[in-house]
Motif scaffolding. Structure first.
Motif, PDB file in Angstrom:
ATOM      1  N   ALA A   1      19.691 -31.171 102.812  1.00 50.34           N
ATOM      2  CA  ALA A   1      18.440 -30.793 102.152  1.00 50.34           C
ATOM      3  C   ALA A   1      17.817 -29.579 102.834  1.00 50.34           C
ATOM      4  CB  ALA A   1      17.480 -31.966 102.180  1.00 50.34           C
ATOM      5  N   PRO A   2      17.047 -28.792 102.097  1.00 48.18           N
ATOM      6  CA  PRO A   2      16.339 -27.675 102.741  1.00 48.18           C
ATOM      7  C   PRO A   2      15.286 -28.202 103.711  1.00 48.18           C
ATOM      8  CG  PRO A   2      15.675 -27.896 100.438  1.00 48.18           C
ATOM      9  CD  PRO A   2      16.788 -28.868 100.660  1.00 48.18           C
ATOM     10  N   MET A   3      14.972 -27.404 104.740  1.00 46.84           N
ATOM     11  CA  MET A   3      13.967 -27.821 105.713  1.00 46.84           C
ATOM     12  C   MET A   3      12.597 -27.890 105.038  1.00 46.84           C
ATOM     13  SD  MET A   3      15.041 -25.961 109.271  1.00 46.84           S
ATOM     14  CE  MET A   3      14.915 -24.262 108.659  1.00 46.84           C
ATOM     15  N   LYS A   4      11.815 -28.918 105.377  1.00 44.33           N
ATOM     16  CA  LYS A   4      10.489 -29.088 104.776  1.00 44.33           C
ATOM     17  C   LYS A   4       9.527 -29.493 105.877  1.00 44.33           C
ATOM     18  CE  LYS A   4       9.311 -32.489 102.186  1.00 44.33           C
ATOM     19  NZ  LYS A   4       9.397 -33.643 101.259  1.00 44.33           N
ATOM     20  N   ALA A   5       8.369 -28.836 105.947  1.00 42.78           N
ATOM     21  CA  ALA A   5       7.391 -29.149 106.994  1.00 42.78           C
ATOM     22  C   ALA A   5       6.953 -30.602 106.896  1.00 42.78           C
ATOM     23  CB  ALA A   5       6.179 -28.225 106.859  1.00 42.78           C
ATOM     24  N   LYS A   6       6.731 -31.221 108.040  1.00 44.44           N
ATOM     25  CA  LYS A   6       6.220 -32.595 108.052  1.00 44.44           C
ATOM     26  C   LYS A   6       5.158 -32.713 109.143  1.00 44.44           C
ATOM     27  CE  LYS A   6       8.718 -35.919 109.885  1.00 44.44           C
ATOM     28  NZ  LYS A   6       9.819 -36.896 109.994  1.00 44.44           N
ATOM     29  N   ASP A   7       4.379 -33.770 109.103  1.00 49.33           N
ATOM     30  CA  ASP A   7       3.334 -33.947 110.115  1.00 49.33           C
ATOM     31  C   ASP A   7       3.949 -34.130 111.499  1.00 49.33           C
ATOM     32  OD1 ASP A   7       1.677 -33.825 107.978  1.00 49.33           O
ATOM     33  OD2 ASP A   7       0.756 -35.794 108.271  1.00 49.33           O
ATOM     34  N   VAL A   8       3.327 -33.514 112.481  1.00 45.50           N
ATOM     35  CA  VAL A   8       3.744 -33.720 113.865  1.00 45.50           C
ATOM     36  C   VAL A   8       3.466 -35.184 114.221  1.00 45.50           C
ATOM     37  CG1 VAL A   8       3.249 -33.142 116.264  1.00 45.50           C
ATOM     38  CG2 VAL A   8       3.230 -31.344 114.531  1.00 45.50           C
ATOM     39  N   PRO A   9       4.488 -35.909 114.694  1.00 41.23           N
ATOM     40  CA  PRO A   9       4.264 -37.316 115.062  1.00 41.23           C
ATOM     41  C   PRO A   9       3.193 -37.431 116.164  1.00 41.23           C
ATOM     42  CG  PRO A   9       6.619 -36.832 114.947  1.00 41.23           C
ATOM     43  CD  PRO A   9       5.891 -35.522 114.843  1.00 41.23           C
ATOM     44  N   GLY A  10       2.195 -38.275 115.938  1.00 43.29           N
ATOM     45  CA  GLY A  10       1.061 -38.375 116.845  1.00 43.29           C
ATOM     46  C   GLY A  10       1.433 -38.814 118.258  1.00 43.29           C
TER      47      GLY A  10
ATOM     48  N   GLU B   1      17.120 -38.973 115.027  1.00 45.28           N
ATOM     49  CA  GLU B   1      15.806 -38.641 114.491  1.00 45.28           C
ATOM     50  C   GLU B   1      15.967 -37.542 113.443  1.00 45.28           C
ATOM     51  OE1 GLU B   1      12.365 -38.689 116.400  1.00 45.28           O
ATOM     52  OE2 GLU B   1      12.954 -40.595 117.311  1.00 45.28           O
ATOM     53  N   ASN B   2      15.162 -37.606 112.417  1.00 41.69           N
ATOM     54  CA  ASN B   2      15.299 -36.568 111.401  1.00 41.69           C
ATOM     55  C   ASN B   2      14.158 -35.560 111.420  1.00 41.69           C
ATOM     56  OD1 ASN B   2      13.460 -38.369 110.507  1.00 41.69           O
ATOM     57  ND2 ASN B   2      14.279 -38.499 108.421  1.00 41.69           N
ATOM     58  N   VAL B   3      13.694 -35.235 112.645  1.00 43.09           N
ATOM     59  CA  VAL B   3      12.719 -34.163 112.761  1.00 43.09           C
ATOM     60  C   VAL B   3      13.294 -33.039 113.621  1.00 43.09           C
ATOM     61  CG1 VAL B   3      11.552 -35.422 114.631  1.00 43.09           C
ATOM     62  CG2 VAL B   3      10.372 -33.535 113.522  1.00 43.09           C
ATOM     63  N   GLY B   4      13.168 -31.817 113.125  1.00 38.57           N
ATOM     64  CA  GLY B   4      13.600 -30.635 113.865  1.00 38.57           C
ATOM     65  C   GLY B   4      12.390 -29.775 114.182  1.00 38.57           C
ATOM     66  N   TRP B   5      12.564 -28.797 115.089  1.00 40.22           N
ATOM     67  CA  TRP B   5      11.437 -27.989 115.564  1.00 40.22           C
ATOM     68  C   TRP B   5      11.766 -26.508 115.559  1.00 40.22           C
ATOM     69  CZ3 TRP B   5       6.903 -30.478 116.383  1.00 40.22           C
ATOM     70  CH2 TRP B   5       6.947 -31.871 116.553  1.00 40.22           C
TER      71      TRP B   5
ATOM     72  N   VAL C   1       9.885 -30.192 111.088  1.00 34.52           N
ATOM     73  CA  VAL C   1      10.523 -30.221 109.765  1.00 34.52           C
ATOM     74  C   VAL C   1      11.421 -31.443 109.629  1.00 34.52           C
ATOM     75  CG1 VAL C   1      10.532 -27.698 109.475  1.00 34.52           C
ATOM     76  CG2 VAL C   1      12.514 -28.837 110.501  1.00 34.52           C
ATOM     77  N   ASP C   2      11.558 -31.872 108.390  1.00 32.47           N
ATOM     78  CA  ASP C   2      12.564 -32.873 108.045  1.00 32.47           C
ATOM     79  C   ASP C   2      13.933 -32.228 108.159  1.00 32.47           C
ATOM     80  OD1 ASP C   2      12.138 -35.537 107.272  1.00 32.47           O
ATOM     81  OD2 ASP C   2      11.032 -34.853 105.491  1.00 32.47           O
ATOM     82  N   LYS C   3      14.869 -32.882 108.815  1.00 30.75           N
ATOM     83  CA  LYS C   3      16.214 -32.300 108.810  1.00 30.75           C
ATOM     84  C   LYS C   3      17.237 -33.272 108.240  1.00 30.75           C
ATOM     85  CE  LYS C   3      17.316 -33.266 113.610  1.00 30.75           C
ATOM     86  NZ  LYS C   3      17.947 -32.846 114.855  1.00 30.75           N
ATOM     87  N   SER C   4      16.949 -33.755 107.042  1.00 31.85           N
ATOM     88  CA  SER C   4      17.928 -34.576 106.333  1.00 31.85           C
ATOM     89  C   SER C   4      19.116 -33.687 105.998  1.00 31.85           C
ATOM     90  CB  SER C   4      17.315 -35.136 105.050  1.00 31.85           C
ATOM     91  OG  SER C   4      16.023 -35.648 105.317  1.00 31.85           O
ATOM     92  N   PRO C   5      20.332 -34.159 106.333  1.00 29.04           N
ATOM     93  CA  PRO C   5      21.529 -33.333 106.107  1.00 29.04           C
ATOM     94  C   PRO C   5      21.621 -32.859 104.660  1.00 29.04           C
ATOM     95  CG  PRO C   5      22.092 -35.391 107.256  1.00 29.04           C
ATOM     96  CD  PRO C   5      20.649 -35.490 106.845  1.00 29.04           C
TER      97      PRO C   5
END
Lengths: 135, 135, 135, 135
Positions: A115-124, A49-53, A109-113
C-alpha cells in the motif's frame, strides 16, 4: 536536556577537501536520533510493527569543519510533537567548537506491504518514552 | 531555465525501509551542481587554484520516495549570488512526480595549505560562466 | 591476540534487502584497522608525514547477514609484514555468529604533492608499535 | 565480450587522500552488474519474486587510483555459473589505464518473509538472459 551521542570521524567520511563531506552530518544526526530511541527502550524499526518514520524535511547549517579522527558529540532534542510528526533539533560539537546545527522532521506512516504510505497519528506511548530520554 | 542532471537510483542508496535513504538526496543535489560546473566549462576542484567551496547550509523537503532503479532528474538553479556565497535551489523529479525540493549555499574560501579557511569574493568570471549554464 | 573493535549497525548501512550492504564490511574492516593504529599510539594520517597507505587488495567472504542495530566486533590481526606492504586479516562476529572473514593489503607510498605515488619501505618503528597493539 | 558500464567519479566518493576510497570500487562493480541485468531485460529486485542474491564473496586488486571527475568503465563478465551461485569478474579502466580487477560471487536464496535465507537453484532462464547480455 538534550540527549548526547558520541562519535569519531572515520576515514571514509572525509572527501578530497580534507574534511568530512557535508552529507555525513545528516547521517550523524540520524545515528544520534536512533541512539535516543534505544535509550528510550525503543527502536525505530520494530519488527512486526506497521509504522514507519520517513523524513519530511532535513536541514543543516555548517559552522566549522570536522576532521578525520575528530571526536564529537551530537546533542538532540525532541523539539516538538504534532499529530503525525516529530521535529528534532541537533547541534554537533567538537569540544568547545560548534560544528553546526540541524533539524529534521519525521512523519509517522502506515507501512502495510504494497500500500502507499499514509500519515498516521504518532503513538502516544512512544512520545512519552522519547521525551523521558531526550528531556 | 534550470540545468538538468539525469540519474538512476543504485542499490546501495536504498535502506531497509525499501527506498532511497534521505541522506542521498544531498549527494544527488551535489552531483547535479558539479555537472552544471562541468557544463559551464569549469570544475569545482581545479588543481592549483586556491579557492574552495564548502557548504554553509543544506536543506531538503521530501514529498515522495525514490525507489531502486528509478530514473529521475535534478533541476538546478543558481538562485542568488552574493559577495562570497552562491545559493542553489534544486528540485528532484521522477517523471511527473515531485520527489522534493532543496537548497544549498556554498561559500568561496581561501584554501592555502595549513591556514584556516577564510571567506573570499566569488570570482566574477565564474559567476558569468555558471549563469550561462544554469541561466 | 587480535585487536578488537566494537560497533553497531546504523540505519544508512542497510539496503532494501533488509540487511547491511556488502560494501560496508570493507569500511568496518578499515575502521577497525584505524582504531588499532590509534591503540598503537599512531594515526594513519599524521600531518606533515609524507607516507600514505593505499590499498593493494581487499577481499571479504560473507557467512551471515548483519542487521540494523546489531552489535558486532571486528577482530584484526597484522598477519604479515613485507618490505613495502602490511597484510591485515579480519573476522567479524556478532556474539557466537561468524559474519565473515576478510583480508586487506596496504602499501607504504611516498605522497610528495604533485608526484606519482611510489612504494617505500614500511618504517620499522611503526611495525613494532602496530605489533604491540595487535599481538 | 564483457558488458561495459560507464561512470564518472563523484566528489563524495573521494577521501582525504585525494582519490576514490577503496570501498567504492565494490559499489562500482555492483552498479555495473545491475546495469547488465537491466540490459538483459531483468532486474535483481523484481517485486513479487522470492529469490534474493546476497554476496558470498567480493574481492578487488587495486592498480591505480581514480580521481574526482574521472570517467571510467567497468567491464563485467559472467565468469561461471554453478547450481546456486553466479561468479562475476570485473575490470575497471580509465582510458588505457587499468584501475584494478575484481570478482564477486552471488548466491540465489529463497527470501520468504520471516524465514532464514536458504540457497536455491539459479533459475535457468535468468542464466540464458544474462549470458546473452554479457557474452
Amino acid at each position: 536536556m538534550p540527549f548526547v551521542y558520541r562519535r569519531r570521524v572515520q576515514f571514509a567520511e572525509t572527501d578530497l577537501a580534507g574534511f568530512v563531506h557535508f552529507s555525513w552530518h545528516f547521517r550523524y544526526m540520524e545515528e544520534a536520533e536512533h541512539a535516543l530511541w534505544r535509550a528510550a527502550g525503543l527502536t525505530i524499526a520494530r519488527a512486526g510493527e506497521n509504522v514507519g518514520w520517513p523524513r519530511v524535511s532535513a536541514a543543516f547549517d555548517y559552522r566549522a569543519p570536522l576532521y578525520f579522527e575528530d571526536e564529537f558529540e551530537v546533542r538532540v532534542v525532541l523539539a516538538s510533537v504534532r499529530r503525525t510528526t516529530l521535529e528534532w533539533t541537533h547541534a554537533i560539537w567538537r569540544d568547545e567548537t560548534l560544528i553546526g546545527e540541524g533539524r529534521m522532521t519525521t512523519i509517522a506512516v502506515d507501512k502495510s506491504p504494497g500500500a502507499p504510505m499514509k500519515a498516521k497519528d504518532v503513538p502516544g506511548d512512544i512520545v512519552e518514552q522519547l521525551k523521558a530520554a531526550a528531556g
